[in-house]
Design an enzyme around this catalytic site. Structure first.
Site, PDB file in Angstrom:
ATOM      1  N   GLY A  46       0.830  -1.199   0.000  1.00  0.00           N
ATOM      2  CA  GLY A  46       0.000   0.000   0.000  1.00  0.00           C
ATOM      3  C   GLY A  46       0.862   1.245   0.000  1.00  0.00           C
ATOM      4  O   GLY A  46       2.020   1.210   0.435  1.00  0.00           O
ATOM      5  N   GLN A  51       2.976   9.916   1.369  1.00  0.00           N
ATOM      6  CA  GLN A  51       4.280   9.266   1.507  1.00  0.00           C
ATOM      7  C   GLN A  51       5.253   9.664   0.396  1.00  0.00           C
ATOM      8  O   GLN A  51       6.445   9.401   0.496  1.00  0.00           O
ATOM      9  CB  GLN A  51       4.126   7.744   1.513  1.00  0.00           C
ATOM     10  CG  GLN A  51       3.444   7.215   2.756  1.00  0.00           C
ATOM     11  CD  GLN A  51       3.284   5.729   2.683  1.00  0.00           C
ATOM     12  OE1 GLN A  51       2.283   5.229   2.178  1.00  0.00           O
ATOM     13  NE2 GLN A  51       4.280   5.014   3.178  1.00  0.00           N
ATOM     14  N   CYS A  92       6.042  -0.267   7.327  1.00  0.00           N
ATOM     15  CA  CYS A  92       5.683   0.889   6.501  1.00  0.00           C
ATOM     16  C   CYS A  92       6.863   1.269   5.620  1.00  0.00           C
ATOM     17  O   CYS A  92       8.005   1.299   6.083  1.00  0.00           O
ATOM     18  CB  CYS A  92       5.297   2.057   7.414  1.00  0.00           C
ATOM     19  SG  CYS A  92       4.817   3.539   6.534  1.00  0.00           S
ATOM     20  N   LEU A  93       6.577   1.582   4.360  1.00  0.00           N
ATOM     21  CA  LEU A  93       7.638   2.007   3.446  1.00  0.00           C
ATOM     22  C   LEU A  93       8.316   3.286   3.922  1.00  0.00           C
ATOM     23  O   LEU A  93       9.483   3.508   3.618  1.00  0.00           O
ATOM     24  CB  LEU A  93       7.073   2.209   2.037  1.00  0.00           C
ATOM     25  CG  LEU A  93       6.546   0.956   1.335  1.00  0.00           C
ATOM     26  CD1 LEU A  93       5.930   1.334  -0.008  1.00  0.00           C
ATOM     27  CD2 LEU A  93       7.642  -0.073   1.165  1.00  0.00           C
ATOM     28  N   HIS A 135      -4.475   1.600   7.378  1.00  0.00           N
ATOM     29  CA  HIS A 135      -3.104   2.119   7.478  1.00  0.00           C
ATOM     30  C   HIS A 135      -2.910   3.283   6.502  1.00  0.00           C
ATOM     31  O   HIS A 135      -2.371   4.329   6.867  1.00  0.00           O
ATOM     32  CB  HIS A 135      -2.125   0.969   7.178  1.00  0.00           C
ATOM     33  CG  HIS A 135      -0.692   1.344   7.194  1.00  0.00           C
ATOM     34  ND1 HIS A 135       0.171   0.905   8.175  1.00  0.00           N
ATOM     35  CD2 HIS A 135       0.072   2.084   6.348  1.00  0.00           C
ATOM     36  CE1 HIS A 135       1.389   1.366   7.930  1.00  0.00           C
ATOM     37  NE2 HIS A 135       1.347   2.083   6.822  1.00  0.00           N
ATOM     38  N   GLU A 136      -3.348   3.100   5.254  1.00  0.00           N
ATOM     39  CA  GLU A 136      -3.149   4.139   4.236  1.00  0.00           C
ATOM     40  C   GLU A 136      -4.038   5.360   4.491  1.00  0.00           C
ATOM     41  O   GLU A 136      -3.604   6.495   4.278  1.00  0.00           O
ATOM     42  CB  GLU A 136      -3.378   3.576   2.832  1.00  0.00           C
ATOM     43  CG  GLU A 136      -2.453   2.429   2.445  1.00  0.00           C
ATOM     44  CD  GLU A 136      -0.981   2.687   2.691  1.00  0.00           C
ATOM     45  OE1 GLU A 136      -0.515   3.837   2.590  1.00  0.00           O
ATOM     46  OE2 GLU A 136      -0.263   1.713   2.997  1.00  0.00           O
ATOM     47  N   HIS A 139      -2.349   7.472   6.904  1.00  0.00           N
ATOM     48  CA  HIS A 139      -1.330   8.325   6.263  1.00  0.00           C
ATOM     49  C   HIS A 139      -1.952   9.609   5.725  1.00  0.00           C
ATOM     50  O   HIS A 139      -1.377  10.693   5.875  1.00  0.00           O
ATOM     51  CB  HIS A 139      -0.638   7.592   5.107  1.00  0.00           C
ATOM     52  CG  HIS A 139       0.535   6.772   5.500  1.00  0.00           C
ATOM     53  ND1 HIS A 139       1.663   7.304   6.086  1.00  0.00           N
ATOM     54  CD2 HIS A 139       0.763   5.449   5.381  1.00  0.00           C
ATOM     55  CE1 HIS A 139       2.533   6.342   6.315  1.00  0.00           C
ATOM     56  NE2 HIS A 139       2.009   5.201   5.910  1.00  0.00           N
TER      57      HIS A 139
END
Length: 178
Positions: A46, A51, A92-93, A135-136, A139
């Site tokens: 995701g 991000q 997480c990225l 999660h996204e 963000h």
């Protein structure tokens, strides 16, 4: 398509609250495709626009092993939750450490969003897809999954990342990294 540059914690732009997308034009479609390409490149499941430093409410997701079922959601919003929360093991990225942590998330949710065709869609989802979308969306609201951790775990992550950043700075200063 292009691989976009990821922002890494503790970059303050990760705390921005994304603005709704008013018009789904060709630029938004290209952004969605570039975000997918970026997510696949970094081996994520995701990615939110915040991000990559873009302050728009768009997320991309693909939880399949073969990476053949991409989902692009514009202005996603959770409209219904099942009260049951379970532990989701998350990374997480934008948090450049290999460890994953357990976060309590709603197992089943219903969301409303637009797709790239400007259609309003509603999805009832559970398990991994539910966790990933939550999660996204976090963000997009300036929230990182580490915000749900204890102060001690948060501090350890912060210290690890500072140590990594210090090493990178030192290597760049010594001309080892361009």
């Amino acid at each position: 398509m292009s691989i976009l540059k990821l922002l890494y914690f503790p970059n303050k732009k990760l705390r921005n609250i994304a603005k709704p997308i008013q018009h789904i034009d060709n630029n938004i479609k290209i952004l969605g495709q570039n975000m997918l390409e970026t997510m696949y490149y970094y081996k994520g499941i995701g990615l939110a626009a915040t991000q990559i430093g873009i302050n728009k409410r768009i997320i991309v997701i693909d939880i399949t092993e073969k990476k053949n079922n991409p989902i692009i959601l514009i202005n996603p919003k959770i409209i219904k939750i099942d009260k049951l929360k379970i532990n989701s093991k998350e990374g997480c990225l934008s948090i450049p450490i290999k460890q994953k942590y357990f976060i309590l998330r709603y197992n089943k949710i219903k969301i409303k969003a637009k797709n790239l065709k400007n259609d309003i869609i509603e999805l009832e989802i559970n398990n991994l897809l539910s966790f990933c979308i939550q999660h996204e969306i976090d963000h997009l609201n300036g929230i990182l999954f580490i915000d749900y951790l204890s102060n001690l775990k948060y501090q350890r992550i912060y210290d690890k990342i500072n140590k990594i950043n210090h090493k990178i700075f030192f290597l760049k200063k010594q001309n080892y990294i361009k």
